[in-house]
Design an enzyme around this catalytic site. Structure first.
Site, PDB file in Angstrom:
ATOM      1  N   GLU A 226       0.987  -1.280  -0.043  1.00 12.40           N
ATOM      2  CA  GLU A 226       0.195   0.059   0.026  1.00 12.40           C
ATOM      3  C   GLU A 226       0.771   1.122   0.095  1.00 12.40           C
ATOM      4  O   GLU A 226       0.574   2.212  -0.522  1.00 12.40           O
ATOM      5  CB  GLU A 226      -1.077   0.031   1.204  1.00 12.40           C
ATOM      6  CG  GLU A 226      -2.167  -0.840   1.153  1.00 12.40           C
ATOM      7  CD  GLU A 226      -1.697  -2.325   1.499  1.00 12.40           C
ATOM      8  OE1 GLU A 226      -0.676  -2.661   1.877  1.00 12.40           O
ATOM      9  OE2 GLU A 226      -2.613  -3.291   1.321  1.00 12.40           O
TER      10      GLU A 226
ATOM     11  N   HIS B 160     -12.022  -4.441   7.954  1.00  8.96           N
ATOM     12  CA  HIS B 160     -12.552  -4.395   6.569  1.00  8.96           C
ATOM     13  C   HIS B 160     -13.819  -3.855   6.776  1.00  8.96           C
ATOM     14  O   HIS B 160     -14.619  -3.928   5.628  1.00  8.96           O
ATOM     15  CB  HIS B 160     -12.627  -5.797   6.077  1.00  8.96           C
ATOM     16  CG  HIS B 160     -11.223  -6.538   5.996  1.00  8.96           C
ATOM     17  ND1 HIS B 160     -10.717  -7.124   6.933  1.00  8.96           N
ATOM     18  CD2 HIS B 160     -10.597  -6.855   4.904  1.00  8.96           C
ATOM     19  CE1 HIS B 160      -9.334  -7.663   6.413  1.00  8.96           C
ATOM     20  NE2 HIS B 160      -9.438  -7.289   5.073  1.00  8.96           N
TER      21      HIS B 160
END
Lengths: 320, 323
Positions: free
Chosen positions: B60, B129
């Site tokens: 990321e 999430h």
């Protein structure tokens, strides 16, 4: 590689310009002219000089908090740099960035950076753009030994190697991350060994020998331009001053400092120029005097420049 | 108009910009042949190839960091962070690099880049999430924050985000991705900073965005049956925020309920409440109410997750308390 007189004198000129800039910064900081912090490149001049001599204006670099030398070697304008150190409106960043954020995107200088290791992914992205647009340009990412311990190092090197991006990662290993010696922070002696983890070449050179740096960079940059992907060059060097001005460097052994001062990159080059009979002592003195004059006129420019207006506080946040 | 899901509409927005501008490309984890975790990028790899639809490693930091460098060097990257929860991994690249480069350089750089990322609970994905983290990003000057609630807005705001010359965080709600709606065909741009009145009303203003818009509309239906006419204002972009539309609505109704799925403390509802209290205190006939998730990580059990999420019942109750 052939070392011409012209090239070596050019290196010399760049190195003494960086040195004069930084010595002036020491003086100005002590005299209270410069707000904030300055991290000086004194002692490391051969790295930026030897590497950037292989680059053109269309090539990019990313720099670090210790970035003045990279800027100068890549063609940055000294008066705009000095004005930025003063925080003046005429500075590179209009006084909004300071020493740690000097940039000249038009010259391919994507900025000094206040975050250690942050240049690595940015350089990877600029290299992605060079490849995507097929410009033939390359990117050099300057970073220190400390930054090679960041996660950004791993993610960037891995991404650059799998995409075969035209980027050269130049590690300026001055042995210290602020106060901590390299041996306390990594289990290896040569940071270039980390190249093996990415299946790319890695070499270690004497970072105080501008010719050695130039040769290694020339090869790595050629490789990158040819589409063969990234590589690492580790330049072992030494910062003469503390991490920032005001740091008394109590963590350094004075004997070590003394031995490195004898290996000063400018002394090394002067010796070489003498051996090759490329320049006399008075020739070199002339070059040094000219460099000092340039710096003095940059200081003059900075001192005479206006301060930014508080009205400018809220401009330049967003592009239209 | 064409019936499309939110994900299809968003993809249509990306695709048309990629056709229009060769400097636009897509990069992220599994955006290629896999087509994204929720099918957002299905087919783009086949159409544009691996040069422009780039599968990245699980990195990321390098995904966002490389976008900063690529944008500074002249491209217009659209990168995906698979879940907004993963933004913590690349926060320096958002906070200190993308957001500040232009300012630090005295206005001499532009970073046209989009970070697409799904938010939201409701699918049993638990605490790492499912979050709604928009307020973290509205607190950072230098970036823009976009949160579409309908398929048409998903398309139009994507085009608006890609054409914007600044870093934009485009937050898509994962529960909305499969929702269908009418979407304009061909080029369709929603400018950033323009709210949309999703339902006109006169008695109370409900400000809601992203996944809370359908719930606010359902609440307004219930309220209408009880004789309360609620106006639903969807800011669509939180930064820049369309204060005019917000203030005009409050001027009309005199009552304000703000709804977001994010947790309460430090949430963006507090900012909107503060703006209205500062600039429109005299317009209010009642206190400002916030309906949000409680200050709690998103739980896994469907029973607990339902208890965590704001519901239309809670919105209805809050509006009724203002009379």
């Amino acid at each position: 590689m052939e070392i011409t007189k012209e090239k070596l004198l050019d290196f010399y000129n760049t190195m003494v310009t960086i040195r004069s800039f930084e010595e002036k910064a020491v003086e100005l900081f002590a005299a209270g002219f410069l707000p904030g912090f300055v991290h000086l490149y004194l002692g490391e001049e051969a790295v930026a000089t030897g590497v950037c001599a292989n680059l053109t204006d269309k090539d990019f670099i990313t720099s670090t908090h210790r970035g003045h030398g990279h800027m100068i070697a890549k063609g940055g304008k000294i008066d705009l740099m000095m004005a930025e150190l003063f925080g003046k409106a005429t500075g590179y960043c209009k006084g909004k960035g300071g020493s740690m954020h000097i940039a000249d995107v038009g010259l391919g200088i994507l900025g000094a950076n206040g975050i250690v290791g942050a240049g690595q992914p940015i350089a990877t992205g600029a290299a992605f753009a060079c490849k995507y647009k097929q410009t033939g340009a390359v990117v050099v990412c300057f970073f220190g030994d400390g930054a090679s311990n960041r996660g950004t190092f791993h993610e960037s090197l891995n991404m650059a190697s799998i995409f075969k991006l035209p980027v050269v990662f130049v590690c300026e290993n001055n042995m210290y991350g602020i106060s901590n010696n390299q041996k306390d922070h990594m289990n290896i002696g040569d940071i270039s060994d980390r190249a093996a983890a990415y299946g790319i070449p890695g070499v270690t050179v004497d970072g105080n020998d501008v010719i050695a740096v130039h040769e290694a960079a020339s090869e790595a940059i050629k490789r990158a331009r040819n589409g063969d992907g990234p590589s690492i060059i580790e330049c072992k060097t030494w910062r003469h001053r503390g991490h920032f001005e005001g740091d008394p460097s109590v963590y350094k052994d004075p004997r070590e400092q003394e031995s490195w001062l004898k290996k000063d990159p400018i002394l090394n080059l002067e010796k070489r120029l003498g051996e090759l009979k490329f320049a006399s002592a008075s020739d070199l003195d002339q070059i040094k005097a000219a460099a000092r004059e340039k710096i003095d006129s940059a200081v003059e420019f900075a001192k005479k420049s206006p301060e930014p207006s508080p009205d400018d506080l809220l401009t330049d946040i967003y592009a239209s | 108009m064409k019936k499309m899901t939110y994900a299809e509409a968003e993809r249509d927005g990306i695709r048309l910009e990629m056709l229009r501008d060769p400097n636009v490309y897509l990069a992220g984890e599994d955006v290629g042949i896999f087509g994204g975790c929720f099918g957002q990028t299905t087919g783009l790899f086949q159409e544009f190839g691996p040069q422009r639809v780039v599968d990245t490693p699980i990195s990321e930091t390098a995904i966002v960091g490389h976008a900063v460098g690529a944008a500074a060097a002249g491209l217009r990257p659209v990168v995906e962070i698979m879940f907004i929860d993963f933004m913590g991994v690349c926060m320096d690249e958002v906070l200190n690099q993308a957001a500040k480069m232009r300012y630090m350089f005295g206005g001499k750089a532009a970073l046209p880049m989009v970070i697409r990322t799904p938010c939201g609970a409701g699918v049993g994905a638990a605490a790492q999430h499912s979050q709604s983290l928009e307020a973290l990003f509205t607190h950072i000057p230098g970036i823009k924050v976009v949160m579409p609630s309908t398929p048409a807005d998903a398309k139009g705001l994507m085009a608006g985000a890609i054409r914007d010359n600044n870093p934009v965080i485009y937050i898509e709600h994962k529960v909305l991705l499969g929702v269908q709606g009418d979407v304009p065909e061909g080029e369709y741009i929603v400018p950033l900073g323009k709210a949309d009145i999703k339902r006109v009303g006169s008695d109370a203003t409900i400000v809601a965005w992203s996944g809370m818009v359908p719930k606010a509309l359902a609440a307004a239906d219930i309220l209408a049956k009880e004789g309360i006419s609620a106006e639903v204002v969807d800011p669509r972009t939180l930064n820049p925020l369309d204060k005019d539309t917000l203030m005009n609505s409050v001027a009309k109704t005199g009552r304000l309920v703000i709804v977001h799925e994010a947790t309460k403390t430090g949430g963006f509802a507090g900012e909107i409440a503060a703006i209205v209290a500062d600039e429109g205190f005299d317009l209010l006939n009642a206190p400002i109410k916030r309906i949000t998730a409680p200050d709690c990580p998103v739980p896994f059990s469907p029973i607990l997750e339902k208890a965590f999420l704001p519901s239309e019942e809670k919105i209805v109750r809050a509006v009724k308390e203002l009379f």
